[in-house]
Design a protein around this motif. Sequence first.
Motif, PDB file in Angstrom:
ATOM      1  N   PHE A  15       0.851  -1.186   0.000  1.00  0.00           N
ATOM      2  CA  PHE A  15       0.000   0.000   0.000  1.00  0.00           C
ATOM      3  C   PHE A  15       0.888   1.239   0.000  1.00  0.00           C
ATOM      4  O   PHE A  15       2.063   1.188   0.385  1.00  0.00           O
ATOM      5  CB  PHE A  15      -0.907   0.017   1.244  1.00  0.00           C
ATOM      6  N   VAL A  16       0.296   2.343  -0.417  1.00  0.00           N
ATOM      7  CA  VAL A  16       0.994   3.627  -0.404  1.00  0.00           C
ATOM      8  C   VAL A  16       0.232   4.577   0.509  1.00  0.00           C
ATOM      9  O   VAL A  16      -0.951   4.847   0.286  1.00  0.00           O
ATOM     10  CB  VAL A  16       1.100   4.231  -1.828  1.00  0.00           C
ATOM     11  N   LEU A  17       0.898   5.049   1.543  1.00  0.00           N
ATOM     12  CA  LEU A  17       0.296   5.984   2.486  1.00  0.00           C
ATOM     13  C   LEU A  17       0.543   7.409   1.999  1.00  0.00           C
ATOM     14  O   LEU A  17       1.695   7.826   1.826  1.00  0.00           O
ATOM     15  CB  LEU A  17       0.901   5.794   3.883  1.00  0.00           C
ATOM     16  N   LEU A  18      -0.528   8.146   1.750  1.00  0.00           N
ATOM     17  CA  LEU A  18      -0.363   9.525   1.276  1.00  0.00           C
ATOM     18  C   LEU A  18       0.261  10.421   2.331  1.00  0.00           C
ATOM     19  O   LEU A  18       0.875  11.438   2.011  1.00  0.00           O
ATOM     20  CB  LEU A  18      -1.723  10.095   0.857  1.00  0.00           C
ATOM     21  N   GLY A  19       0.093  10.059   3.612  1.00  0.00           N
ATOM     22  CA  GLY A  19       0.690  10.871   4.674  1.00  0.00           C
ATOM     23  C   GLY A  19      -0.080  12.157   4.905  1.00  0.00           C
ATOM     24  O   GLY A  19      -1.261  12.280   4.559  1.00  0.00           O
ATOM     25  N   LEU A  20       0.610  13.132   5.475  1.00  0.00           N
ATOM     26  CA  LEU A  20      -0.040  14.374   5.873  1.00  0.00           C
ATOM     27  C   LEU A  20       0.073  15.473   4.822  1.00  0.00           C
ATOM     28  O   LEU A  20      -0.771  16.356   4.762  1.00  0.00           O
ATOM     29  CB  LEU A  20       0.557  14.875   7.194  1.00  0.00           C
ATOM     30  N   ASN A  91      11.581   9.376   2.399  1.00  0.00           N
ATOM     31  CA  ASN A  91      10.661   9.718   1.318  1.00  0.00           C
ATOM     32  C   ASN A  91      10.095   8.464   0.652  1.00  0.00           C
ATOM     33  O   ASN A  91       9.926   8.409  -0.574  1.00  0.00           O
ATOM     34  CB  ASN A  91      11.355  10.618   0.283  1.00  0.00           C
ATOM     35  N   ASP A  92       9.834   7.451   1.447  1.00  0.00           N
ATOM     36  CA  ASP A  92       9.257   6.200   0.965  1.00  0.00           C
ATOM     37  C   ASP A  92       7.934   5.974   1.697  1.00  0.00           C
ATOM     38  O   ASP A  92       7.914   5.667   2.891  1.00  0.00           O
ATOM     39  CB  ASP A  92      10.216   5.035   1.223  1.00  0.00           C
ATOM     40  N   ARG A  93       6.838   6.106   0.970  1.00  0.00           N
ATOM     41  CA  ARG A  93       5.526   6.013   1.592  1.00  0.00           C
ATOM     42  C   ARG A  93       4.878   4.647   1.427  1.00  0.00           C
ATOM     43  O   ARG A  93       3.737   4.449   1.837  1.00  0.00           O
ATOM     44  CB  ARG A  93       4.598   7.087   1.007  1.00  0.00           C
ATOM     45  N   SER A  94       5.590   3.711   0.866  1.00  0.00           N
ATOM     46  CA  SER A  94       5.018   2.381   0.676  1.00  0.00           C
ATOM     47  C   SER A  94       5.111   1.582   1.974  1.00  0.00           C
ATOM     48  O   SER A  94       6.031   1.760   2.771  1.00  0.00           O
ATOM     49  CB  SER A  94       5.754   1.647  -0.443  1.00  0.00           C
ATOM     50  N   ILE A  95       4.138   0.714   2.161  1.00  0.00           N
ATOM     51  CA  ILE A  95       4.132  -0.180   3.315  1.00  0.00           C
ATOM     52  C   ILE A  95       3.668  -1.549   2.842  1.00  0.00           C
ATOM     53  O   ILE A  95       2.630  -1.666   2.182  1.00  0.00           O
ATOM     54  CB  ILE A  95       3.224   0.369   4.444  1.00  0.00           C
ATOM     55  N   PHE A 180      -1.933   8.403   7.258  1.00  0.00           N
ATOM     56  CA  PHE A 180      -0.520   8.177   7.559  1.00  0.00           C
ATOM     57  C   PHE A 180      -0.296   6.851   8.289  1.00  0.00           C
ATOM     58  O   PHE A 180       0.827   6.538   8.675  1.00  0.00           O
ATOM     59  CB  PHE A 180       0.055   9.351   8.370  1.00  0.00           C
ATOM     60  N   TYR A 181      -1.356   6.067   8.490  1.00  0.00           N
ATOM     61  CA  TYR A 181      -1.222   4.728   9.055  1.00  0.00           C
ATOM     62  C   TYR A 181      -2.386   3.873   8.562  1.00  0.00           C
ATOM     63  O   TYR A 181      -3.379   4.388   8.042  1.00  0.00           O
ATOM     64  CB  TYR A 181      -1.187   4.766  10.588  1.00  0.00           C
TER      65      TYR A 181
END
Length: 311
Positions: A15-20, A91-95, A180-181
């Motif tokens: 998954f990719v978290l877009l974050g804040l 700078n890695d938003r993948s989980i 973000f989670y």
Amino acid sequence: MELRLSANDSFVTKFVLLGLTNSPALQPILFVVFLLSYVATIGGNFSILAAILIEPKLHTPMYFFLGNLSLLDVGCITVTVPAMLQQFLFNDRSIPYRSCLSQLFFFHLLAGADCFLLTVMAYDRYLAICHPLTYSTRMSWGIQKASVGMSCVFSFTHALTQTVALSTLKFCGPNVINNFYCDLPQLFQLSCSSIQLNEQLLFVAAGFMGVAPFVLITVSYAHVVAAVLRIRSTEGRKKAFSTCGSHLTVVGIFYGTGIFNYMRLDSMEASEKDKGIGIFNTVISPMLNPLIYSLRNPDVKGTLKKMLIGK
């Protein structure tokens, strides 16, 4: 988007978290802010624990439960914030899919235990104020340990049930989580299979872990307020309301954010408000709890002061 092919189906493996924020200029600022918040939360909650362990006067049921609440707050913020800091740093938003499920499990485990523990603390205040003569018997050391143990068992059952039920869903894409989670509402939106059973399980959990504890807390404090108002001493009323006020403040924050977050599953459009509530629930609340209890509690405040000045 990374997919795994199996027969005629495609399954998301990450998954990719877009974050804040997507702004590169804001990311260093947010990194510093959340790093300081994390350090303050860890320091504040462990200070409460140290005060409870060091000061014999605080070896009472109320502070035993407060110490466990501090441990839960440390765990809750550790589940979400370090991963978010790592996203800012690299700078890695993948989980990975499994990591997302693990984060979901531990978040619901700790938040659920928090929910039950707040209920036990309300019952403790009810016994202490309304039944002081039998308080030591009704809230013995064995009952204290059993209360915390049962809170953990119920919470573990809830977290495991939700995680296993979620793992049966198929995620064919897209794989972008607007948060973000990893949490249930956002993952439900990405599923390409029916989520009817999952929503029903979450509805049952909301009744068992949300409505029922909230009703018990309300009833307990209704009796407490009635008993406190019968106290003739102004100082006695002030002390009783001081200890109860701290707990009610924490309960209000916890249930207010929880209701907003999980009672809106029919709203399929994730918004920035969801992120704000997530920050409040996972970062601000654990950080505020030590301040609420220490500033409003003269016993804890006095012990912390003695620790700071070395006496």
